[in-house]
Design a protein around this motif. Structure first.
Motif, PDB file in Angstrom:
ATOM      1  N   GLN A   1       0.836  -1.200   0.000  1.00 25.48           N
ATOM      2  CA  GLN A   1       0.000   0.000   0.000  1.00 25.48           C
ATOM      3  C   GLN A   1       0.875   1.256   0.000  1.00 25.48           C
ATOM      4  N   ARG A   2       0.221   2.415  -0.173  1.00 23.20           N
ATOM      5  CA  ARG A   2       0.935   3.704  -0.120  1.00 23.20           C
ATOM      6  C   ARG A   2       0.213   4.611   0.884  1.00 23.20           C
ATOM      7  N   PRO A   3       0.475   4.398   2.164  1.00 30.84           N
ATOM      8  CA  PRO A   3      -0.253   5.150   3.198  1.00 30.84           C
ATOM      9  C   PRO A   3       0.209   6.606   3.292  1.00 30.84           C
ATOM     10  N   VAL A   4      -0.757   7.469   3.582  1.00 28.12           N
ATOM     11  CA  VAL A   4      -0.487   8.844   3.986  1.00 28.12           C
ATOM     12  C   VAL A   4      -0.938   8.956   5.435  1.00 28.12           C
ATOM     13  N   VAL A   5      -0.029   9.325   6.323  1.00 27.34           N
ATOM     14  CA  VAL A   5      -0.338   9.423   7.744  1.00 27.34           C
ATOM     15  C   VAL A   5      -0.414  10.896   8.118  1.00 27.34           C
ATOM     16  N   GLU A   6      -1.564  11.323   8.652  1.00 25.57           N
ATOM     17  CA  GLU A   6      -1.732  12.719   9.053  1.00 25.57           C
ATOM     18  C   GLU A   6      -1.545  12.866  10.558  1.00 25.57           C
ATOM     19  N   TYR A   7      -0.715  13.838  10.934  1.00 30.20           N
ATOM     20  CA  TYR A   7      -0.510  14.180  12.341  1.00 30.20           C
ATOM     21  C   TYR A   7      -1.043  15.584  12.564  1.00 30.20           C
ATOM     22  N   GLN A   8      -1.944  15.728  13.526  1.00 29.32           N
ATOM     23  CA  GLN A   8      -2.582  17.021  13.743  1.00 29.32           C
ATOM     24  C   GLN A   8      -1.670  18.027  14.432  1.00 29.32           C
ATOM     25  N   ILE A   9      -0.658  17.546  15.142  1.00 30.79           N
ATOM     26  CA  ILE A   9       0.240  18.405  15.909  1.00 30.79           C
ATOM     27  C   ILE A   9       1.676  18.001  15.583  1.00 30.79           C
ATOM     28  N   PRO A  10       2.564  18.946  15.231  1.00 33.18           N
ATOM     29  CA  PRO A  10       3.925  18.572  14.842  1.00 33.18           C
ATOM     30  C   PRO A  10       4.705  17.862  15.938  1.00 33.18           C
ATOM     31  N   SER A  11       4.452  18.202  17.196  1.00 32.69           N
ATOM     32  CA  SER A  11       5.197  17.588  18.297  1.00 32.69           C
ATOM     33  C   SER A  11       4.917  16.097  18.425  1.00 32.69           C
ATOM     34  N   LEU A  12       3.821  15.624  17.839  1.00 30.52           N
ATOM     35  CA  LEU A  12       3.536  14.187  17.879  1.00 30.52           C
ATOM     36  C   LEU A  12       4.604  13.385  17.142  1.00 30.52           C
ATOM     37  N   LEU A  13       5.334  14.043  16.258  1.00 31.58           N
ATOM     38  CA  LEU A  13       6.393  13.343  15.544  1.00 31.58           C
ATOM     39  C   LEU A  13       7.492  12.860  16.482  1.00 31.58           C
ATOM     40  N   TYR A  14       7.656  13.530  17.622  1.00 35.68           N
ATOM     41  CA  TYR A  14       8.661  13.057  18.582  1.00 35.68           C
ATOM     42  C   TYR A  14       8.285  11.686  19.134  1.00 35.68           C
ATOM     43  N   LEU A  15       6.985  11.438  19.275  1.00 42.02           N
ATOM     44  CA  LEU A  15       6.535  10.142  19.785  1.00 42.02           C
ATOM     45  C   LEU A  15       6.846   9.010  18.823  1.00 42.02           C
ATOM     46  N   VAL A  16       6.860   9.319  17.525  1.00 45.72           N
ATOM     47  CA  VAL A  16       6.983   8.260  16.510  1.00 45.72           C
ATOM     48  C   VAL A  16       8.309   8.327  15.774  1.00 45.72           C
ATOM     49  N   PHE A  17       9.260   9.095  16.306  1.00 45.47           N
ATOM     50  CA  PHE A  17      10.522   9.241  15.594  1.00 45.47           C
ATOM     51  C   PHE A  17      11.242   7.902  15.452  1.00 45.47           C
ATOM     52  N   GLU A  18      11.140   7.057  16.445  1.00 44.32           N
ATOM     53  CA  GLU A  18      11.772   5.734  16.348  1.00 44.32           C
ATOM     54  C   GLU A  18      11.155   4.917  15.220  1.00 44.32           C
ATOM     55  N   GLN A  19       9.816   4.907  15.157  1.00 44.28           N
ATOM     56  CA  GLN A  19       9.149   4.135  14.107  1.00 44.28           C
ATOM     57  C   GLN A  19       9.512   4.640  12.711  1.00 44.28           C
ATOM     58  N   ILE A  20       9.685   5.952  12.579  1.00 42.06           N
ATOM     59  CA  ILE A  20       9.983   6.520  11.262  1.00 42.06           C
ATOM     60  C   ILE A  20      11.474   6.418  10.938  1.00 42.06           C
ATOM     61  N   ALA A  21      12.327   6.932  11.829  1.00 39.14           N
ATOM     62  CA  ALA A  21      13.753   7.036  11.529  1.00 39.14           C
ATOM     63  C   ALA A  21      14.483   5.703  11.635  1.00 39.14           C
ATOM     64  N   ASN A  22      14.102   4.876  12.599  1.00 32.61           N
ATOM     65  CA  ASN A  22      14.845   3.644  12.850  1.00 32.61           C
ATOM     66  C   ASN A  22      14.219   2.426  12.194  1.00 32.61           C
ATOM     67  N   GLN A  23      12.953   2.518  11.808  1.00 30.92           N
ATOM     68  CA  GLN A  23      12.283   1.379  11.194  1.00 30.92           C
ATOM     69  C   GLN A  23      11.956   1.652   9.721  1.00 30.92           C
ATOM     70  N   ALA A  24      10.948   2.465   9.466  1.00 29.49           N
ATOM     71  CA  ALA A  24      10.518   2.683   8.081  1.00 29.49           C
ATOM     72  C   ALA A  24      11.652   3.178   7.191  1.00 29.49           C
ATOM     73  N   HIS A  25      12.440   4.123   7.697  1.00 30.21           N
ATOM     74  CA  HIS A  25      13.515   4.715   6.904  1.00 30.21           C
ATOM     75  C   HIS A  25      14.609   3.708   6.557  1.00 30.21           C
ATOM     76  N   LYS A  26      14.829   2.721   7.426  1.00 25.95           N
ATOM     77  CA  LYS A  26      15.979   1.829   7.257  1.00 25.95           C
ATOM     78  C   LYS A  26      15.666   0.491   6.606  1.00 25.95           C
ATOM     79  N   PHE A  27      14.383   0.141   6.483  1.00 27.63           N
ATOM     80  CA  PHE A  27      14.047  -1.189   5.950  1.00 27.63           C
ATOM     81  C   PHE A  27      14.624  -1.409   4.560  1.00 27.63           C
ATOM     82  N   SER A  28      14.490  -0.419   3.688  1.00 29.14           N
ATOM     83  CA  SER A  28      14.988  -0.593   2.324  1.00 29.14           C
ATOM     84  C   SER A  28      16.500  -0.811   2.317  1.00 29.14           C
TER      85      SER A  28
END
Length: 320
Positions: free
Chosen positions: A73-100
């Motif tokens: 799939q090609r998901p688009v994830v919406e975050y209503q508040i920019p600071s919420l990105l701190y909560l998910v930085f591990e999932q984005i930077a250490n997981q999704a970003h590195k899988f490829s």
């Protein structure tokens, strides 16, 4: 010419891309009712299976998007508040970003992380007013910061179509703005800067809403200097060739960037310029202060943001 609102451009890009590619889906809190207007009308048009209201757990639905992307799939994830990105930085930077990278390119993770309303929200205080795009660029995640409605549309299209994770920061200060556009809009390539105004004396590299500040200052100072305004559009990867060509043409460089000064994008531009560009004057930057936390009081909120007066002073300094 037609008037296109910034928020409408983001919404239209999602409508168009979901119609074009049935793999595109949207996850987020209250996306079915389009609370931020970015997802307005998507649920009615595309249904429950592709527009998914999630529980109040950013870590859960960010990880869900990673799995969905790995499954095709090609998901688009919406975050209503920019600071919420701190909560998910591990999932984005250490997981999704590195899988490829960690699978030798065998697994793609085409997720778009969309933040409609990043930066100061005029009196919404410290936990709602961050603008953390430099953090994502630092770890190598493709990061875009549209300054106009047409670029918001085109960069979001390119982000959704990209095989890698892409973070899209839509500045709160621009959500109500309108641009006059002509012709058919299309994707804007990632890593391509835009020159909004040509000039001969000073190059101003401006990001997000600061592009409009720079254009206003360039007009106001037209009798003093010919100012070129360059919008990188993509914070990572950076179009260094366009920035270098402009800066070496004028010999003078100023950066205005709505991020904290320490380790911010503005500092990266100045460091690269010092290493690689042929300039006739020391470059300057206009940013938020070091470690800035936006206070609740509106007058203090505005005092911490880069503005026209600071930019004017910096331009005059490099002209001396």
């Amino acid at each position: 010419m037609a008037a296109l609102a910034y928020i409408t451009a983001l919404n239209q890009a999602l409508h168009d891309e979901m119609a074009r590619d049935d793999r595109v889906c949207v996850f987020g809190e209250d996306v079915r009712i389009g609370l931020t207007q970015v997802a307005k009308g998507l649920h009615e048009r595309f249904g429950d299976g592709r527009v998914v209201d999630t529980p109040l757990s950013e870590q859960a639905f960010t990880s869900l998007a990673t799995g969905a992307a790995m499954a095709g799939q090609r998901p688009v994830v919406e975050y209503q508040i920019p600071s919420l990105l701190y909560l998910v930085f591990e999932q984005i930077a250490n997981q999704a970003h590195k899988f490829s990278l960690m699978t030798g390119g065998q697994v793609e993770v085409p997720v778009t992380y969309l933040v409609p309303g990043s930066g100061s929200r005029s009196g919404m205080a410290g936990q709602h007013s961050d603008h953390p795009y430099s953090l994502f660029a630092h770890v190598g995640i493709k990061t875009v910061l549209p300054a106009t409605a047409s670029d918001a549309y085109g960069l979001l299209l390119s982000a959704v179509r990209d095989p890698d994770p892409v973070a899209v920061f839509a500045p709160s200060a621009l959500m109500g703005t309108v641009e006059e556009v002509s012709g058919e809009l299309g994707p804007v390539p990632l890593g391509s800067a835009r020159i909004h105004r040509t000039g001969e004396d000073v190059t101003v590299v401006a990001t997000g809403q600061c592009v409009h500040v720079a254009l206003a200052v360039a007009e106001a100072m037209a009798d003093e200097a010919s100012i070129e305004v360059v919008d990188p559009r993509t914070i990572y990867p950076v179009d260094w060739e366009t920035i270098r060509a402009s800066a070496e043409k004028t010999g003078r460089l100023v950066v205005i960037d709505d991020a904290n000064r320490m380790c911010g994008f503005g500092g990266e531009v100045l460091a690269t310029a010092a290493e690689q560009f042929d300039l006739t004057a020391r470059p300057r930057r206009v940013t938020r202060p070091d470690g800035a936390v936006i206070p609740y009081a509106l007058v203090l909120d505005q005092a911490l943001l880069p503005d026209a007066a600071q930019l004017t002073d910096a331009i005059r300094a490099v002209l001396k």
